[in-house]
Design a protein around this motif. Structure first.
Motif, PDB file in Angstrom:
ATOM      1  N   ARG A 175       5.948  11.392   0.090  1.00  6.47           N
ATOM      2  CA  ARG A 175       4.634  11.926   0.445  1.00  6.47           C
ATOM      3  C   ARG A 175       4.756  13.322   1.057  1.00  6.47           C
ATOM      4  O   ARG A 175       3.896  14.189   0.878  1.00  6.47           O
ATOM      5  CB  ARG A 175       3.923  10.971   1.397  1.00  6.47           C
ATOM      6  N   GLN A 188       0.829  -1.206   0.000  1.00  2.00           N
ATOM      7  CA  GLN A 188       0.000   0.000   0.000  1.00  2.00           C
ATOM      8  C   GLN A 188       0.861   1.253   0.000  1.00  2.00           C
ATOM      9  O   GLN A 188       1.772   1.405   0.803  1.00  2.00           O
ATOM     10  CB  GLN A 188      -0.931   0.024   1.207  1.00  2.00           C
ATOM     11  N   ASP A 189       0.558   2.174  -0.904  1.00  2.00           N
ATOM     12  CA  ASP A 189       1.255   3.450  -0.958  1.00  2.00           C
ATOM     13  C   ASP A 189       0.658   4.426   0.054  1.00  2.00           C
ATOM     14  O   ASP A 189      -0.466   4.248   0.533  1.00  2.00           O
ATOM     15  CB  ASP A 189       1.140   4.053  -2.368  1.00  2.00           C
ATOM     16  N   ASN A 222      -1.128   7.277   0.145  1.00  2.00           N
ATOM     17  CA  ASN A 222      -1.931   7.973  -0.855  1.00  2.00           C
ATOM     18  C   ASN A 222      -2.508   9.297  -0.375  1.00  2.00           C
ATOM     19  O   ASN A 222      -2.832  10.169  -1.189  1.00  2.00           O
ATOM     20  CB  ASN A 222      -3.090   7.074  -1.301  1.00  2.00           C
ATOM     21  N   GLU A 238      -4.885   4.824   6.128  1.00  2.00           N
ATOM     22  CA  GLU A 238      -3.529   4.621   6.629  1.00  2.00           C
ATOM     23  C   GLU A 238      -3.471   4.265   8.108  1.00  2.00           C
ATOM     24  O   GLU A 238      -2.404   3.925   8.627  1.00  2.00           O
ATOM     25  CB  GLU A 238      -2.680   5.869   6.356  1.00  2.00           C
TER      26      GLU A 238
END
Length: 538
Positions: A449, A238-239, A241, A257
């Motif tokens: 990010r 999972q990024d 996002n 998250e």
């Protein structure tokens, strides 16, 4: 076989009263506790009581999580001197017993649930619930073993107080925690996080436990590799996002998250909203007005305010600066969240970052915002001279615009584990396992990010990892454990906390005051005269 260890009478009596009082509201019939907990409804209430213990652990004063580090110091109001400065740290110091007492309460409520799990009626969710409770018990022990070293392992439900207890070694406690979590991993659900322990939460905690054990003298290099593997399994591709601001926007605490959190809602505190909420939003900032401005500004304790070192960690391109700090305070503080167009709002206070430190920058800002109080860079951190209202920069990550004005009123969830930290655990674990290239990749996911340039291999060492954890996790009840784990507590606290000198850590017997002392109250009530205090306090 693990030996049976007993708690002191005072701790146990408090555990029983706390647990029974909580459950009494659920049991409105005339059946006995044993009968009630043998039903699906009763056992569910017992599991819920385990989750409720998280509020006791994390919802009160956060001194043991944050005080006496490189990132926070007292502003106008005093912090407990032993935990903040180390010179007066002893077994009777204010705040020393918090994690010992709340940790053992959580353990006893967990033991009670696991006892009744063998007696209650079979349901499709019973194994899941057992796994959840094992995770919560392991988490309590993990907090205690990091804080106090070896503690007594209590694994049985004890229905009557006993007068003696002993200590297990830290190595035994870590082995128990890992065994509990690995068993929990096989029992809990895989589903997305919605407030209950799931497999991702267990993998994240296993990664943290293995990483921490790897630094201990009984740890092994393979612990770091195992930590990295569990962290990658928790990341699961999972990024990151969301923007950093979105992760922390009030009301968004169940975003994609978040891995695990302490759950709150308005209904759960309705009987006493001024005492049953939590304190996280009350720290990490200055006093901004009293009850006469309730609704216009948050309550702040004026303690655990960010140090100059913490401020200096951020660069102009780091999106976490504006998302972490309330750099511009509007005439009504909470208009930041409640008014969509900020261009029409008056600014009361401005905290200039280091990239706006010239006289020309100040003059331009003041001209554009008549009446503003301008705080030049370098002027808004704790110092030897006590600061006055608004004179330290506020941390806004934990703001709760819906909370009544008061110290214990927030009903935002307290986020304990989130995806960006999992990336940073992986980064540190790979680095310590000898795979710095992979570790750097994990760390740069977090930096990407944030909008900052990727770190290079020349940058990448344990100090850079700790700095990145500071930028990402400021205020999140992690810092003391980070410094203790990595063996940098003395160096970093004495370098960056204006009230801490390296000599403050000198304890008895040539030992440093790294571990906190076993609380004096527990020592006094223990009839086992061979129970050892931590060496620095003997």
């Amino acid at each position: 076989m693990m030996r049976k260890i007993f708690l002191g009478i005072a701790v146990l009596s408090f555990l029983f009263s706390s647990c029974e009082d909580y459950l009494e509201e659920e049991n409105l019939s005339n059946v006995t506790g044993e009968e009630f907990y043998a039903t699906e409804e009763g056992f569910e209430s017992l599991v819920n009581a385990n989750y409720s213990q998280l509020r006791e652990i994390y919802g009160n004063e956060p001194w043991l999580f944050s005080a006496g580090t490189d990132l926070y110091a007292e502003g106008r109001d005093a912090e407990p001197p032993g935990l903040s400065r180390y010179t007066q740290l002893n077994p009777a110091s204010e705040g020393v017993g918090h994690l010992y007492n709340t940790g053992y309460r959580a353990v006893q409520v967990a033991n009670m649930a696991l006892h009744f799990a063998d007696l209650t009626e079979e349901t499709p969710l019973l194994d899941n619930r057992v796994g959840e409770v094992k995770y919560l018990r392991a988490n309590a022990y993990f907090l205690m073993v990091q804080t106090y070293g070896g503690v007594g392992l209590v694994t049985d439900y004890i229905s009557n107080p006993v007068l003696q207890f002993d200590r297990n070694s830290a190595e035994e406690v870590y082995s128990f925690i890992i065994a509990e979590l690995e068993e929990a991993l096989n029992l809990v659900e895989e589903e997305a996080y919605a407030g209950r322990v799931n497999k991702r939460a267990v993998r994240h905690l296993l990664a943290k436990v293995y990483l921490t054990r790897g630094y201990e003298d009984f740890g092994d290099q393979s612990d770091f590799t195992t930590a990295a593997n569990y962290a990658d399994e928790a990341i699961a591709g999972q990024d990151l996002n969301l923007s950093f601001e979105e992760v922390w926007w009030p009301g968004n605490e169940l975003n994609e998250e978040v891995i695990f959190s302490v759950q709150y809602d308005d209904s759960s505190v309705s009987t006493d909203p001024f005492e049953l909420g939590h304190m996280q939003s009350s720290y990490f900032g200055p006093y901004q007005g009293g009850s006469e401005v309730a609704g216009d500004a948050p309550y702040r304790t004026y303690t655990l305010t960010p140090t100059q070192f913490a401020i200096d960690l951020y660069s102009e391109d780091d999106e976490r600066w504006d998302a972490t700090f309330m750099v511009e305070v509007f005439d009504r503080y909470f208009d930041y969240y409640e008014v969509e167009d900020h261009s029409t709002l008056g600014v009361s206070e401005y905290y200039a970052p280091q990239w706006e430190s010239s006289a020309e920058d100040q003059a331009a800002y003041e001209a554009a915002h008549p009446g503003v109080t301008y705080h030049p860079y370098g002027s808004y951190v704790p110092s030897e001279n006590p600061n006055f209202d608004y004179e330290t920069i506020p941390v806004k990550k934990f703001d709760d615009p819906s909370a009544p004005f008061g110290e214990s009123t927030s009903t935002r969830d307290i986020i304990l584990s989130r995806l960006a930290e999992t990336y940073l655990i992986a980064a540190e674990a790979y680095f310590q396992a000898g795979d710095a290239a992979t570790g750097l990749m994990r760390l740069n996911e977090v930096r990407e990010r944030a909008g900052v340039e990727p770190a290079t291999m020349a940058d990448f060492d344990i100090d850079f990892i700790l700095d990145e954890r500071a930028r990402e996790l400021l205020g999140e009840y992690q810092r003391w454990f980070d410094l203790k784990r990595t063996g940098t507590l003395v160096e970093r606290a004495s370098a960056h906390h204006f009230l801490v000198e390296e000599s403050n850590f000198a304890g008895n017997n040539g030992e440093l005051k790294i571990l906190r002392p076993i609380p004096q109250a527990a020592m006094d009530l223990n009839q086992n005269q061979d129970f050892p205090q931590n060496p620095a306090y003997q």
